[in-house]
Design an enzyme around this catalytic site. Sequence first.
Site, PDB file in Angstrom:
ATOM      1  N   HIS A 215       2.535  -8.567  -7.023  1.00 37.92           N
ATOM      2  CA  HIS A 215       3.637  -8.436  -6.187  1.00 37.92           C
ATOM      3  C   HIS A 215       4.929  -8.584  -7.113  1.00 37.92           C
ATOM      4  CE1 HIS A 215       0.756  -8.649  -3.107  1.00 37.92           C
ATOM      5  NE2 HIS A 215       1.711  -7.678  -2.411  1.00 37.92           N
TER       6      HIS A 215
ATOM      7  N   HIS B 222       4.692  -3.425  -4.784  1.00 36.11           N
ATOM      8  CA  HIS B 222       3.234  -4.080  -4.386  1.00 36.11           C
ATOM      9  C   HIS B 222       2.307  -3.328  -5.435  1.00 36.11           C
ATOM     10  CE1 HIS B 222       4.291  -5.428  -0.101  1.00 36.11           C
ATOM     11  NE2 HIS B 222       5.198  -4.714  -0.556  1.00 36.11           N
TER      12      HIS B 222
ATOM     13  N   GLN C 208      -8.567  -8.452  -3.294  1.00 29.83           N
ATOM     14  CA  GLN C 208      -7.719  -7.281  -3.760  1.00 29.83           C
ATOM     15  C   GLN C 208      -7.118  -7.867  -5.202  1.00 29.83           C
ATOM     16  OE1 GLN C 208      -6.678  -4.918  -1.528  1.00 29.83           O
ATOM     17  NE2 GLN C 208      -5.881  -3.550  -3.221  1.00 29.83           N
TER      18      GLN C 208
ATOM     19  N   LYS D 172       4.211   5.175  -1.842  1.00 28.29           N
ATOM     20  CA  LYS D 172       3.584   4.687  -2.947  1.00 28.29           C
ATOM     21  C   LYS D 172       3.027   5.845  -4.027  1.00 28.29           C
ATOM     22  CE  LYS D 172      -0.607   5.287  -0.390  1.00 28.29           C
ATOM     23  NZ  LYS D 172      -1.897   4.567  -0.027  1.00 28.29           N
TER      24      LYS D 172
ATOM     25  N   CYS E 223       1.010  -9.767   0.448  1.00 29.10           N
ATOM     26  CA  CYS E 223       2.220  -9.874   0.172  1.00 29.10           C
ATOM     27  C   CYS E 223       2.889 -10.955   0.934  1.00 29.10           C
ATOM     28  CB  CYS E 223       2.618  -8.387   0.421  1.00 29.10           C
ATOM     29  SG  CYS E 223       1.933  -7.453   1.783  1.00 29.10           S
TER      30      CYS E 223
ATOM     31  N   ASP F 265      -4.417  -8.014  -6.605  1.00 32.75           N
ATOM     32  CA  ASP F 265      -3.200  -7.758  -6.093  1.00 32.75           C
ATOM     33  C   ASP F 265      -1.996  -8.366  -7.265  1.00 32.75           C
ATOM     34  OD1 ASP F 265      -2.660  -6.471  -3.830  1.00 32.75           O
ATOM     35  OD2 ASP F 265      -2.996  -8.023  -2.487  1.00 32.75           O
TER      36      ASP F 265
ATOM     37  N   ARG G 206     -10.411  -7.206   6.512  1.00 26.53           N
ATOM     38  CA  ARG G 206     -10.008  -6.158   7.260  1.00 26.53           C
ATOM     39  C   ARG G 206     -10.933  -5.783   8.220  1.00 26.53           C
ATOM     40  NH1 ARG G 206      -6.595  -2.785   2.738  1.00 26.53           N
ATOM     41  NH2 ARG G 206      -5.215  -4.362   2.016  1.00 26.53           N
TER      42      ARG G 206
END
Length: 590
Positions: A330, A457, A326, A411, A279, A328, A308
């Site tokens: 945004h 997200h 990921q 979320k 992000c 991802d 991570r």
Amino acid sequence: MDEKVLSCYRHSLAHVMAKAVIELYGPETQYAIGPQIDDGFYYDFLLPEGKTVTEGDFKAIEDKMREILKRKEDWTRKEVSKAEALDIFKGQKFKTELIEDLPDDEVITVYYTGDDYVDLCRGPHVDNSQELLSAAFELRSASGAYWRGDENRDNLTRIYAYAFPDKKALKAHKALIREAKERDHKKIGAQLDLFMFDETAPGMPYWLPRGWKLFNALLDFWRDVHEAHGYQEISGPVLSKKKLWETSGHWDHYMDGMFVIPGKDEEDPNTYALKPMNCPNTIKVYQTKKRSYKDLPLRYAQVDTIHRKEKSGELNGLFRVQMFRQDDAHIFVTEDQIADEIFDIMDVASEIYSPLGLTYTAELSTRPDDYMGDIEVWNKAEADLKAILIKKYGEGNFEINEGDGAFYGPKIDLKMRDALGREWQMGTIQLDFQLPMNFGMKYAAGDDTEKRPVLIHRAILGSFERFIGIITENFKGDFPFWLCPYQVGIVPIRESHNAYAKHVADVLKRAGVRVEANYTDDNMKTKIKHFKQYKDPYILILGDKEAADGTVSINIRGNKQLNDIPLDHFVAMCQKMIGEHSLELIETAD
């Protein structure tokens, strides 16, 4: 049996097992905690010196548990003070530590099973051991477990057991467990040469050639869906200075999960960290120019590698890794665009899950204890998401998971069930009013004022690695045609058929089909066995007749045969399955 009753039975059986272990291994046995779990219970022990629990000891423990149940002892709940509790558990260091962590005025409950066993517990439990006589239980494993998950504390013996209302339910569950072991993605991944791990990079998968083909087939599909929905793909640095993570809030809320490359000291601005999330990168891209309300919604997709830090004991194949990609995205929106955008995200989820035969349910996760920002902003965000879910699914048709939101916003989690009925948390949609505030993000509104965008997200797969692990188990390695590393294996019967085999391979490759061929002098059965081992959907057997007629004979995964199929007809079959992302293989010549 009602879930609450079953939970009570399992928790009570954990106490019975603890009592059995103490009777068998001696009163100096230290007992720690013993909760119920999804299919039974476990209990942690520090056994007397020199004593162990192995699979060979399971029957003795089970027999002792049944003996205890036949005593039909009463279970007595008692409220005690902290001082009384410390006296009751004198000599039991784990219970003592738990009690000492409680406030001085805490009302503590203990449960007696008969007169000679007592446990520190909130309950509830059965009233008498005879209630458990009809329950079916079986010890399943014993392993090491650190006290409170701390590798610097005592290494305890954890004994797991299955527990169900009756023998039939236990038998069915054990059959499910055997099937799950057959579907283990680590086992199948090795058989199909998809991925590997090495001790020099714990939790960081190597993708092998076949696995990388599968990975990219999934990625290409993901990209096609997102491009159709107006997403633009970007990429950003894997390594950034801590200043970025301080601004985003990750430094304060997530630093323990980050790989940090320290500078000269803690205050050195040249301290870096590998990114645990994408992000902040995306926000930096947003801030490269002035934005207008006309630019919104602005959808950025990103498939960068992120890291991570996990405890070594938590790593589990592709399910729990330290390096992954990921899926991802945004999205920057105005407040009045939130609902429409989330509905569109759910459409994206359906378009990605459907070709894999997956359906999902939604769960709303609310403000965690370590939330960042204004509580009124949180309340509004949670209310907005709840209203969207009610409109989408109806009141009461989704779950609410209190306190499990991200630190920067509530979320929606998307959960699916696999072929074994197991539930997996897949995608997530997170509404974020905090990071736009932290980074001072703005856009020019239609009335010439400056406003702050809302950030959504979202991920659909969760991560490519974990998702591939899940679908490997779901399909047992029999992937849909469009996703398979190689879709067609080619077997020329003799070397004299290699020229026609190469022609067939070229035609298929030009049509966008992933092909592998064996042109060696191995016998036909050996070649076929090789491709079957890798679960190629179609194996083409090519000999004199096929070469003369311009046809193919097909061994379909599962051993069904199709003979004398014109090559152009087979090409059309393959292109149809690829274009439609078909879940099933075409098995007829029609």
